[in-house]
Scaffold this active site. Structure first.
Site, PDB file in Angstrom:
ATOM      1  N   ASP A 283      -2.935 -22.300 -32.880  1.00 30.98           N
ATOM      2  CA  ASP A 283      -1.555 -22.600 -32.536  1.00 30.98           C
ATOM      3  C   ASP A 283      -0.803 -21.279 -32.686  1.00 30.98           C
ATOM      4  OD1 ASP A 283       0.874 -24.131 -32.121  1.00 30.98           O
ATOM      5  OD2 ASP A 283       1.237 -23.819 -34.256  1.00 30.98           O
TER       6      ASP A 283
ATOM      7  N   ASP B  35       0.240 -30.376 -35.024  1.00 27.61           N
ATOM      8  CA  ASP B  35      -1.121 -29.860 -35.045  1.00 27.61           C
ATOM      9  C   ASP B  35      -2.090 -30.799 -35.771  1.00 27.61           C
ATOM     10  OD1 ASP B  35      -0.467 -27.471 -33.728  1.00 27.61           O
ATOM     11  OD2 ASP B  35       0.242 -26.589 -35.600  1.00 27.61           O
TER      12      ASP B  35
ATOM     13  N   ASP C  40      -0.481 -25.268 -38.225  1.00 21.85           N
ATOM     14  CA  ASP C  40       0.359 -25.444 -39.422  1.00 21.85           C
ATOM     15  C   ASP C  40       1.389 -26.544 -39.294  1.00 21.85           C
ATOM     16  OD1 ASP C  40       2.278 -24.249 -37.690  1.00 21.85           O
ATOM     17  OD2 ASP C  40       3.367 -23.515 -39.454  1.00 21.85           O
TER      18      ASP C  40
END
Length: 809
Positions: free
Chosen positions: A515, A712, A708
Site C-alpha cells: 500500500d 488494508d 497499515d
C-alpha cells in the site's frame, strides 16, 4: 442428583440436625449422604464435582463455623471469578467472551499441551485454548454465561496440572524453580554415572586382570545401589511423560527412552541376582546423564530464544506513582491503577501504563516495543507506553490503558499467538517423530525376536541399543528450535511474528505488494517548500501561517506547527479566528487580516502569482491578505526513510514489487517513478485490492502484502503472508502475520533474509536427524554398536540440532 430420604439425623456436610421431612442428599464417597438444606447439598455436589472429595475423606471434625463449610482450595479457586481479581490478567474479548492469561505448572512435554488443550476444548463455553510449550503460558477464551473461570481451573487440576494467573515475575520465579530442579536431577545423574563408570572399569578389565567372581559380584551390587538415585529420581520426568503419553494414546519420544531404561535396569538386576550375564548400569546412568544434559541445554536455549518477548512484560513495574485528588504523590500497586488517573514518571523510571503526557517534556526509550534504538521526544499531548523508560525530566501522564489493555500486553498476546501456532514444518516433524516412534517399537520387537532365534544372550543388549540410539529427539527439535531462535532475533530488531506460519511463508514469497499511504510514505503531509511573493520573508510567512493554524486539528495544521518548531519561532497572537470547511482558515495577526487555504478561500484577489510546477503528489496552500497573495506553501506526503533502498533490495532478491493504492493515479504514478516500481495500480477500492491479490495468487504468486490502514485489513488477511506497520490501525495489526513495530522499512528485507536462512537451518536439521537415525539403526540392529555408544550418539545428535538452530540468534 435427586433428593433421597436418609435415616441419618445429622447433615453430612455441616453436622447440623436434618429437619424432619427434608429430602436433600448428595452422593459423597460413592454413598448417598443426607443434607440439611439446599445450600449444603449444592456445596457438597460442587466439592465432589471438582475432585475435592478428600475434604470429606480426611477431615477429623465437623466444621465449627460458616467459613469451614467450603474447603480452602475450592474457595481460593472461586475467588478468580471476582471481577476485581480478574482485572490484572483477564481482558474482554468480542461479544460476551473473556480472555485469560494463565501459567500452567507440570508441563513436561508436547503431550501435556495436547492433553490440556483437547480436554478444555471439549468443555461447553470454551471458544479457544492455546498453550505455549516454550513459556507454559495458556490463553483461554470462554463465554462467561456458560462456564466460570474457576470451573476451568478445576478441570485443569483434574488432569494433574495447576493453573494460576500469569505474572511475568511469577513466571520467572517458576522458571528458576524448574531450572534448579533440573540441575539437581542432572547433578544426581552425574554423580551416579561417575561412580558407576569407575566400577565399570574394574568389571571390564577384571577377566584379564584375574578379578575373582565374588569381588566382581560385589562390584555389581555396588553398581546397582549407586544406579538407584539416577533411575528413580533423575529419570523420573521421563517416566511421567511416557505414562501420560500412553494414557492419552499419543506416544512420544519419552516412551522408547523409558522402555530402554526400564528394560535395561530390570535385565541388569536379574543378571546381578543370578551372578551371570551382562549388566548395563554404566550405560543407563550415562544415558540419563546425557539426556538430562541435552534437555537442560535445550531448555536454556529455548528460554533464551523467548527472553526478548518475556522482557516486554517483565519490565512493567509492579507499582505506580499516582497523583491523588490533593495533588499529593502516592505509591500504589499497579492493579489499583485506573483509566483517567494521573501518574508521575520520574527520570530513570519505567512508565507504568499507557497514557497521554499532560505536563513535562522528556524523552523515552521504547526500544523493546519498536526496535527503535534512539530515545523519542515526549511533550504535552504525546503518547507514552507501559514498559518504556523515561529519561531526562518528570512526566505527568493521564492513564489511557492499564493491564491487559496496554500496547505492551497486546504485543505479548500476539507473541503468544505466534508461539502457540505450530508452523507446517513443525507439525510435519511432530507427525514424523510420532510415526517413527511406532515404527521404532515395531522394529525393536522384530529385531528382538530375530536375535532370540540367533543368540539369546545378546537380546537385551541389542534391544537396549536400538531403543536408545533411535530416539527421535533430534527430529522433534529440528524445526521448533530454529523457529524459536529466529523469532527471538527478529523481535529484538522490531519485527514481531504474530502467526506461527509467518516465517515459513515469508521464505517462499515471490511478490511483495505495498500500500502507499502510511507504508511507503509517512502518511501525513509535510511542508516541503515555502515560496514568498511579497516583501514579507518566507520565515515570517511561515510564522503567520502557523499562527492561523494553531487551534486547528487539520493535518496541514500539524505540518505548520512542526515547521515552526523546527525553525525555533513562536506564534503571533491570533484574533477573530474562523474557518470555511473545504477552503481554509482566516484571522487577524498583529491587527491585520490574513487567509490561509486554497484559491477558493479569497476570491477577491484575481491575480495569482506565477510559480514553477510542483510535483503531482504535492498540494499548494496559499497565504494572502486582503489585497494580494503573500506566499505559497508546498505540502506533500514524503517517502519513508529507506523506502527506495528497500525496493531495490527486494528487486535484488528476484522479487516482484508492486504498489496497490486507493490514491489518485497521478500521485501513485509519481511515487512509483521515484521508487523505480513499474507495476502499480491506483484508485483501487478495498474490493478491487482483494480481487487483484486473488488474480496474482491464481497465477501462482506467493504474496506478501504490506499495509497499515483499515482498508488494508481484508487484503492483509487474504495474502499468504501479511506485514502490518506498527503505526497503523489496530485492525491492520490484528490482520497482519508480521507487525513492523518500528519505522525501519529495511527490516522487511532483513526479515525475508532471516526467513530464508531459517528454512535452510531447518533443512539441515532435518537432514542430520533423519540421516543419523537411518545410519545408526542398522548398526544397532546388527549388534555393531554398544549401548554406551548409542547413549552418546543420541545425545550428541540432539545437541547438534540445538546448536545449529542457535546460529540464527
Amino acid at each position: 442428583m435427586g433428593a433421597e430420604q436418609d435415616t441419618q439425623l445429622d447433615c453430612y456436610h455441616c453436622g447440623l440436625p436434618v429437619p424432619s421431612g427434608t429430602r436433600y442428599s448428595a452422593v459423597v464417597l460413592d454413598e448417598p449422604r443426607a443434607m440439611c438444606c439446599q445450600g449444603c447439598q449444592a456445596v457438597a455436589e460442587a466439592i465432589v464435582a471438582n475432585g475435592l472429595e478428600d475434604y470429606y475423606r480426611y477431615r477429623t471434625e465437623l466444621p465449627q463455623n460458616v467459613e469451614d463449610l467450603v474447603p480452602d482450595e475450592l474457595r481460593e479457586l472461586m475467588l478468580y471469578d471476582h471481577p476485581e481479581v480478574q482485572k490484572s490478567f483477564v481482558s474482554q474479548a468480542p461479544g460476551d467472551y473473556k480472555e485469560a492469561s494463565l501459567i500452567l505448572e507440570g508441563i513436561t512435554c508436547a503431550a501435556c499441551i495436547w492433553l490440556n488443550e483437547r480436554h478444555l476444548k471439549q468443555l461447553q463455553g470454551i471458544q479457544q485454548v492455546s498453550i505455549n510449550y516454550t513459556t507454559h503460558r495458556a490463553r483461554i477464551i470462554w463465554d462467561e454465561n456458560q462456564i466460570k473461570l474457576s470451573d476451568i481451573l478445576i478441570e485443569i487440576r483434574k488432569l494433574g496440572y495447576h493453573a494460576h494467573p500469569f505474572s511475568a515475575q511469577q513466571q520467572e520465579a517458576l522458571r528458576l524453580k524448574q531450572r534448579k530442579a533440573d540441575f539437581r536431577r542432572l547433578a544426581v545423574a552425574g554423580l551416579s554415572a561417575g561412580q558407576v563408570m569407575m566400577i565399570a572399569v574394574a568389571l571390564y578389565a577384571g577377566p584379564s586382570q584375574g578379578l575373582e567372581f565374588a569381588t566382581a559380584q560385589l562390584l555389581r551390587w555396588f553398581s546397582l545401589v549407586l544406579s538407584v538415585p539416577a533411575m528413580f529420581y533423575a529419570a523420573w520426568p521421563f517416566y511421567q511423560a511416557a505414562w501420560r503419553g500412553v494414557k492419552s494414546g499419543r506416544l512420544g519420544m519419552d516412551v522408547p527412552i523409558s522402555l530402554g531404561l526400564i528394560t535395561g535396569f530390570a535385565g541388569s538386576i536379574w543378571a546381578t541376582y543370578l551372578g551371570a550375564g551382562e549388566v548395563y548400569y554404566d550405560t543407563l546412568t550415562m544415558l540419563i546423564f546425557f539426556l538430562l544434559s541435552t534437555r537442560y541445554l535445550e531448555r536454556n536455549a529455548r528460554e533464551k530464544s523467548i527472553e526478548s518477548a518475556e522482557n516486554l512484560l517483565r519490565l512493567v513495574p509492579a507499582v505506580a506513582t499516582r497523583l491523588n485528588a490533593e495533588q499529593q504523590l502516592e505509591l500504589i500497586p499497579l492493579m489499583e491503577l485506573k483509566v483517567g488517573d494521573l501518574i508521575v514518571a520520574k527520570p530513570g523510571e519505567t512508565i507504568a501504563a499507557d497514557g497521554i503526557v499532560q505536563q513535562g517534556e522528556s524523552s523515552a526509550d521504547e526500544s523493546l516495543l519498536t526496535g527503535e534504538s534512539h530515545p523519542l521526544i515526549k511533550t504535552v499531548g504525546s503518547t507514552v507506553y507501559a514498559g518504556s523508560i523515561n529519561y531526562e525530566s518528570p512526566l505527568t501522564i493521564k492513564v489511557s490503558a492499564v493491564g491487559e489493555h496496554t500496547v505492551i500486553a497486546g504485543v505479548s498476546r500476539l507473541l503468544d499467538r505466534a508461539q502457540a501456532e505450530k508452523p507446517r514444518l513443525t507439525e510435519l516433524a511432530d507427525k514424523i517423530a510420532a510415526y517413527f516412534t511406532y515404527v521404532l517399537l515395531l522394529a525393536v520387537a522384530l529385531v528382538g525376536w530375530v536375535w532370540w532365534q540367533v543368540d539369546t544372550s545378546r537380546v537385551l543388549e541389542i534391544v537396549l541399543t536400538i531403543l536408545v540410539v533411535s530416539c527421535p529427539c533430534a527430529l522433534s527439535l529440528a524445526a521448533p528450535a530454529a523457529f524459536a531462535a529466529s523469532g527471538s532475533y527478529l523481535v529484538k530488531r522490531g519485527v514481531l511474528l504474530t502467526r506461527g506460519h509467518a516465517l515459513e511463508a515469508l521464505a517462499k514469497v515471490t511478490h511483495v505488494v505495498f500500500d502507499k499511504t502510511g507504508t511507503l510514505t509517512e502518511g501525513r503531509p509535510v511542508l516541503q517548500e515555502t515560496r514568498a511573493f511579497a516583501s514579507i520573508s518566507a520565515a515570517e510567512c511561515l510564522q503567520i501561517a502557523a499562527s492561523l493554524e494553531q487551534h486547528s486539528e487539520h493535518p496541514y495544521a500539524r505540518s505548520f506547527q512542526e515547521a515552526l518548531k523546527a525553525a525555533s519561532m513562536a506564534h503571533y497572537a491570533l484574533d477573530e479566528a474562523g474557518n470555511q470547511p473545504g477552503k481554509g482558515v482566516m484571522g487577524q495577526v498583529n491587527g491585520k487580516q490574513y487567509y490561509l487555504g486554497n484559491l477558493k478561500l479569497n476570491p477577491a484577489i484575481s491575480e495569482i502569482p506565477s510559480m514553477a510546477e510542483v510535483e503531482d503528489c504535492a498540494t499548494v496552500v496559499w497565504l494572502s491578505d486582503d489585497t494580494q497573495y503573500l506566499a505559497a506553501f508546498v505540502m506533500a506526503d514524503t517517502l519513508r526513510p529507506n523506502a527506495q533502498a528497500l525496493v531495490q533490495a527486494l528487486k535484488d532478491k528476484g522479487l516482484v514489487v508492486s504498489i496497490l493504492s486507493g490514491d489518485t493515479e497521478s500521485t501513485v504514478a509519481d511515487y512509483a517513478r521515484r521508487l523505480g516500481i513499474s507495476s502499480w495500480q491506483a484508485s483501487a477500492s478495498p474490493e478491487q485490492k482483494l480481487e487483484m491479490i486473488e488474480q496474482l495468487q491464481q497465477r501462482g504468486e506467493v504474496i506478501a502484502m504490506v499495509g497499515d490502514g483499515v482498508n488494508d485489513a481484508p487484503v492483509l488477511a487474504k495474502a499468504q503472508v501479511s506485514i502490518a506497520m506498527g503505526s497503523g490501525t489496530q485492525m491492520a495489526r490484528a490482520s497482519g502475520d508480521i507487525v513492523l513495530l518500528g519505522e525501519q522499512l529495511l527490516e522487511i528485507n532483513h526479515a525475508i533474509e532471516t526467513s530464508r536462512f531459517t528454512r535452510n537451518v531447518i533443512r539441515e536439521n532435518f537432514a542430520w536427524a533423519l540421516g543419523y537415525n537411518m545410519l545408526a539403526l542398522p548398526f544397532a540392529a546388527t549388534g555393531m554398536l554398544a549401548p554406551w555408544m548409542a547413549a552418546i550418539g543420541m545425545s550428541v545428535s540432539s545437541l547438534i540440532v540445538v546448536l545449529n538452530a542457535l546460529r540464527l540468534r
